[in-house]
Structure formats: C-alpha cells, structure tokens
Enzyme design. Structure first.
Site, PDB file in Angstrom:
ATOM      1  CD  GLN A 166       3.780  -2.330  -6.375  1.00 45.09           C
ATOM      2  OE1 GLN A 166       3.727  -1.534  -5.447  1.00 45.09           O
ATOM      3  NE2 GLN A 166       3.709  -1.951  -7.642  1.00 45.09           N
ATOM      4  CG  HIS A 219      -4.820  -1.759  -7.360  1.00 43.09           C
ATOM      5  ND1 HIS A 219      -3.637  -2.036  -7.986  1.00 43.09           N
ATOM      6  CD2 HIS A 219      -4.553  -0.709  -6.532  1.00 43.09           C
ATOM      7  CE1 HIS A 219      -2.710  -1.187  -7.568  1.00 43.09           C
ATOM      8  NE2 HIS A 219      -3.241  -0.379  -6.674  1.00 43.09           N
ATOM      9  NE  ARG A 229      -6.281   2.232  -3.654  1.00 45.18           N
ATOM     10  CZ  ARG A 229      -6.552   3.235  -2.828  1.00 45.18           C
ATOM     11  NH1 ARG A 229      -7.605   3.155  -2.040  1.00 45.18           N
ATOM     12  NH2 ARG A 229      -5.794   4.303  -2.780  1.00 45.18           N
ATOM     13  N   GLY A 240      -4.918  -5.222   2.455  1.00 44.24           N
ATOM     14  CA  GLY A 240      -4.445  -3.883   2.111  1.00 44.24           C
ATOM     15  C   GLY A 240      -4.929  -2.840   3.101  1.00 44.24           C
ATOM     16  N   GLY A 273     -11.054  -7.286   0.056  1.00 43.49           N
ATOM     17  CA  GLY A 273     -12.238  -7.458   0.900  1.00 43.49           C
ATOM     18  C   GLY A 273     -12.112  -8.496   1.992  1.00 43.49           C
ATOM     19  NE  ARG A 290     -11.986  -4.786   4.493  1.00 35.80           N
ATOM     20  CZ  ARG A 290     -11.069  -4.866   3.530  1.00 35.80           C
ATOM     21  NH1 ARG A 290     -10.138  -5.820   3.558  1.00 35.80           N
ATOM     22  NH2 ARG A 290     -11.043  -4.001   2.536  1.00 35.80           N
ATOM     23  CB  THR A 348      -0.917   0.034   1.239  1.00 34.94           C
ATOM     24  OG1 THR A 348      -0.128  -0.193   2.396  1.00 34.94           O
ATOM     25  CG2 THR A 348      -2.020  -0.992   1.166  1.00 34.94           C
ATOM     26  NE  ARG A 401      -7.292   4.589  -7.034  1.00 38.58           N
ATOM     27  CZ  ARG A 401      -5.997   4.367  -6.946  1.00 38.58           C
ATOM     28  NH1 ARG A 401      -5.255   5.108  -6.147  1.00 38.58           N
ATOM     29  NH2 ARG A 401      -5.435   3.401  -7.649  1.00 38.58           N
ATOM     30  CB  SER A 443       3.732   0.191  -1.812  1.00 40.36           C
ATOM     31  OG  SER A 443       3.544   1.176  -2.793  1.00 40.36           O
TER      32      SER A 443
HETATM   33  C1  FMN Z   1      -4.141   3.275  -0.070  1.00 41.20           C
HETATM   34  C2  FMN Z   1      -3.787   2.090  -0.915  1.00 41.20           C
HETATM   35  C3  FMN Z   1      -2.613   2.108  -1.639  1.00 41.20           C
HETATM   36  C4  FMN Z   1      -2.276   1.024  -2.445  1.00 41.20           C
HETATM   37  N1  FMN Z   1      -1.069   1.043  -3.107  1.00 41.20           N
HETATM   38  C5  FMN Z   1      -0.719  -0.034  -3.844  1.00 41.20           C
HETATM   39  C6  FMN Z   1       0.548  -0.065  -4.480  1.00 41.20           C
HETATM   40  O1  FMN Z   1       1.350   0.846  -4.348  1.00 41.20           O
HETATM   41  N2  FMN Z   1       0.842  -1.144  -5.216  1.00 41.20           N
HETATM   42  C7  FMN Z   1      -0.017  -2.203  -5.363  1.00 41.20           C
HETATM   43  O2  FMN Z   1       0.296  -3.180  -6.059  1.00 41.20           O
HETATM   44  N3  FMN Z   1      -1.221  -2.206  -4.759  1.00 41.20           N
HETATM   45  C8  FMN Z   1      -1.576  -1.152  -4.001  1.00 41.20           C
HETATM   46  N4  FMN Z   1      -2.783  -1.153  -3.363  1.00 41.20           N
HETATM   47  C9  FMN Z   1      -3.683  -2.311  -3.507  1.00 41.20           C
HETATM   48  C10 FMN Z   1      -3.426  -3.348  -2.404  1.00 41.20           C
HETATM   49  O3  FMN Z   1      -2.165  -3.938  -2.532  1.00 41.20           O
HETATM   50  C11 FMN Z   1      -4.466  -4.469  -2.450  1.00 41.20           C
HETATM   51  O4  FMN Z   1      -4.509  -5.013  -3.749  1.00 41.20           O
HETATM   52  C12 FMN Z   1      -5.850  -4.054  -2.024  1.00 41.20           C
HETATM   53  O5  FMN Z   1      -5.839  -2.999  -1.085  1.00 41.20           O
HETATM   54  C13 FMN Z   1      -6.537  -5.282  -1.437  1.00 41.20           C
HETATM   55  O6  FMN Z   1      -7.809  -5.022  -1.049  1.00 41.20           O
HETATM   56  P1  FMN Z   1      -8.250  -4.658   0.464  1.00 41.20           P
HETATM   57  O7  FMN Z   1      -7.822  -3.262   0.682  1.00 41.20           O
HETATM   58  O8  FMN Z   1      -9.731  -4.834   0.371  1.00 41.20           O
HETATM   59  O9  FMN Z   1      -7.595  -5.651   1.397  1.00 41.20           O
HETATM   60  C14 FMN Z   1      -3.142  -0.087  -2.540  1.00 41.20           C
HETATM   61  C15 FMN Z   1      -4.328  -0.101  -1.795  1.00 41.20           C
HETATM   62  C16 FMN Z   1      -4.655   0.971  -0.981  1.00 41.20           C
HETATM   63  C17 FMN Z   1      -5.921   0.903  -0.183  1.00 41.20           C
END
Ligand code: FMN
Length: 392
Positions: free
Chosen positions: A136, A284, A287, A338, A317, A319, A87, A173, A115
């Site tokens: 990553q 993702h 997002r 995440g 998701g 949780r 993240t 977003r 990240s």
């Molecule tokens: C604030 C935020 C930043 C994220 N940044 C990255 C990132 O830099 N690289 C990446 O591969 N995924 C990124 N993700 C996606 C997460 O790795 C992950 O796929 C996702 O959050 C999983 O879902 P969850 O939040 O429901 O657990 C990000 C997610 C969030 C919420």
C-alpha cells in the site's frame, strides 16, 4: 491425540472476544489508537451496524455436505474470501508484528496488504514468501518517493500495488488527542500509569519500543528516529492528488493496481478509464471522514457502476462470517479486515492472527451451510431477504 487448546484460544471464541482480550492486554493509548475512529465515530459505528440491517434468506434443502470457501483474485487462489488489510505500526502490537501477520496469512492460505507505515521495511516482510502480498502506498508531494516505494515493492516481489486515496489529510482522531497518543508515541502521566498494568505487553515489547519506526521511510545514512520520519510523512502527503497521479502509477506498475478508499460510484466508474484493476470500497474504518456512509451501504451502487469489469473488495466493520457472506451477496469478490488483525496480534502474535482467520473461516463455512450455499462463487443477491418483495 490433539494438543489441548491454549486458554487464550478458548477465550477468543469470536472477533469481539479477541477485541476484549486485546483491550485487556494493551496500554489504553495503543488499544484506542487501533480501536478508535474520527470525531463522533459515527462512520466507525455505522460500518458495523449496517450489516445488521441486511438479512439472509436460507434455502436449507439445497444444503451441501461440504463448502468450498476458496476464491481466485488476480489469478491467485485464496483459501477463504478474506485478506489482511494494511494497518500502520502493526509492530507496536507484537514484536515483528508485520512479519507475524505475513506468515499467518501464508499459513491460512490467504494474502495480506502491507501498510506504508509498517515498522519492518517492506523487503524484510517479503521474506515471509507469502503470496499474494500487496503493498500500500500514498501520493506524496515528492512524487519521486511514491515512485521509489512502488519500485521497491516490485523488486521485492509484491503482487499488487494498493493506492490509498482517503488519507491525504489525517482524520481527526479524538481518542488519540485525549490519550495524548501521537506519532511518535508519547504517553502522558495517565498513559504511563495505565501501562504499568500491562506488564506482559511491556515486557514483550521492551526491546522493540525504542526501535519502533516507519521502516519504509528510513534512508541509508539517515536517522531512523520516528519523529523525524513522522514529520516527513505528514508533510509529504499531498491533498492535491488527482487522476494524473493515478495515471503515473499505472505507467510505472505493471501488476494489478488497486484503489483503496472508493465510496462514490462515479469515482469507481472513472477508475475504469484509468486502467485500474480492482477497487476497495473503504472509508478507512471510519478513521478519516466521519459522516461518510457505511461501506456495505455504498457497495451495491459501486458494484452497479463497475458492471463486473474489475473485482470489487470491501473493508470496514467486518466482524462475522455472516458479514462476509452479505458482502459477497452484494457483489464483493472478497473482504479485508483491519482492526481484527491488530487485536489478534496483541493477543497472541502470529498464532493470534492464524486463529482470527480460523474464526472467520468457521463462521463463513457455517453460515454458507445454513444458507444452503456450496461455493463462495455461488453466493449472490438471492441469498438476501428483500423487505420490498415481502407480500402484504
Ligand atoms: C491502526 C490502523 C492503522 C491503519 N493504517 C492504514 C494504513 O497505513 N494504510 C491504509 O490504507 N489503511 C490503514 N488503515 C485502514 C485499514 O486498512 C482498513 O481500511 C480499516 O481498518 C477497515 O476497517 P476495520 O478496521 O473495521 O476492519 C488502518 C486502520 C487501523 C485500525
């Protein structure tokens, strides 16, 4: 005598409660940056809701006295089937956010994926010594920069490289647009008014805010100003990425190479021809492409396409401990989380993330016990209720 539990821990009794505490602690634009998804947030909602459509079919008479939650992934043991997903800008949620989450993963006996967009550079995060630690990366227009990050990760002892494939164009977003949140962070008048109510966060972050940057993008003798770096990052991501780029990384990276953002079973099967060692079924966290299916819904097709040749991980998701058990029953080897990591960071930094992992651990353990499952490795499809096989 055991020390009394701090008040925040008593209130953070599950992941949803952690989310509520994070909402109360963070300025709205920052909470929404983590919490939000793309456009209508359909995919974001589906990721969580789809778990509700899956039911567990327990066999309590085979109930074990103790449960073993450990798994082995790419030859490394994990104490539970959860890793911290990547993240960006975790350092916006707590000072040294990335250091906190790396140390918390180590304390809990699991791993993390850093990240590309960490505030702290990857070398500094590696100093936590936590293993497994994964790095990553993206495919940049300047392929040399992707190579450079991979080489730095190898030198800093990262165990695996994770190539995220679903972020080459930035998702739409709309919460960020409404809040005026951007990278670099900018807060409009309402944002600033809201921030005044978040005194603890402001106080804690007072020395960090001016230095929030994308640590991995700073080059010697260059400004670390986030707007310069954000501009470079955005312009560098190449939507015209292909399997040739995957092959190039494969030649370069000798350790496990993992693709993150796989949803299509055919793409999963193709990955095997390109020497990929693992896949993360991910959208993702909703997002990026709104309208993509929930990850748990596509998992069975990806599992079928890969035929057990490489481990399949999943995020999106998750949780509840029961969500993890359901994902494992459908063929995932482990899960990544995440947003819960960022919520936990916002509530109590490193201790928050340790606590978050403990919530998952206790929930997984209880669900396994109630289901009559002794070992994570033993969780299989027969743990799920199938409506089609119900008589009458
Ligand atoms: C604030 C935020 C930043 C994220 N940044 C990255 C990132 O830099 N690289 C990446 O591969 N995924 C990124 N993700 C996606 C997460 O790795 C992950 O796929 C996702 O959050 C999983 O879902 P969850 O939040 O429901 O657990 C990000 C997610 C969030 C919420």
């Amino acid at each position: 005598m055991t020390a009394p539990q701090p008040a925040w821990q008593r209130r953070a009794y599950n992941i949803e409660a952690l989310r509520s505490l994070a909402r109360a602690a963070l300025p709205k634009p920052i909470f929404d940056f983590a919490d939000g998804g793309a456009e209508k947030e359909y995919t974001l909602r589906r990721n969580e809701a789809a778990f509700d459509g899956i039911e567990l079919l327990p066999r309590p008479l085979s109930g074990p006295a103790d449960r073993d939650l450990s798994v082995s992934l790419f030859g490394k043991p994990l104490s539970l089937p959860i890793l911290l997903g990547p993240t960006g800008l975790a350092g916006l949620f707590w000072p040294d956010g990335e250091g906190c989450l790396a140390r918390a993963a180590g304390k809990a006996g699991t791993g993390f994926c850093l990240s590309h967009g960490s505030v702290v550079p990857l070398e500094k995060v590696a100093a936590s010594g936590t293993s497994p630690r994964w790095m990553q990366v993206f495919i940049y227009k300047d392929r040399g920069f992707t190579r450079e990050l991979a080489e730095r990760a190898a030198k800093a002892g990262y165990d695996a490289l994770v190539l995220t494939i679903d972020n080459q164009l930035l998702g739409n977003r709309e919460r960020d647009i409404r809040n005026g949140f951007a990278i670099p962070p900018r807060f409009g008048a309402t944002g600033i008014a809201g921030m005044a109510l978040k005194a603890q966060w402001l106080w804690r972050m007072r020395r960090e805010i001016p230095n929030i940057t994308f640590g991995n993008y700073v080059r010697p003798n260059e400004t670390a100003d986030i707007s310069t770096l954000a501009g470079r990052m955005g312009s560098l991501l190449d939507p015209a990425m292909s399997w040739r780029d995957v092959d190039e990384l494969r030649r370069l990276w000798t350790g496990p190479l993992i693709l993150k953002g796989i949803l299509h079973p055919e793409e999963a099967r193709q990955a095997l021809d390109h020497g990929i060692d693992g896949l993360i079924v991910s959208n993702h966290g909703g997002r990026q492409l709104d309208g993509a299916p929930a990850t748990i819904d596509v998992l069975p097709q990806v599992v079928a396409a890969v035929e057990g040749r490489v481990p399949i991980l999943i995020d999106g998701g998750i949780r509840r401990g029961s969500d993890v058990v359901k994902a494992l029953a459908l063929g995932a080897k482990a899960c990544l989380v995440g947003r819960p990591v960022l919520w936990a960071l916002a509530v109590a930094g490193e201790a928050g993330v340790v606590h978050m992992l403990d919530i998952y651990r206790r929930e997984i353990d209880r669900v396994m016990g109630l289901c009559g499952e002794a070992r994570v490795d033993g969780i299989a499809k027969d743990l799920l209720f199938s409506r089609s096989s119900r008589p009458g």
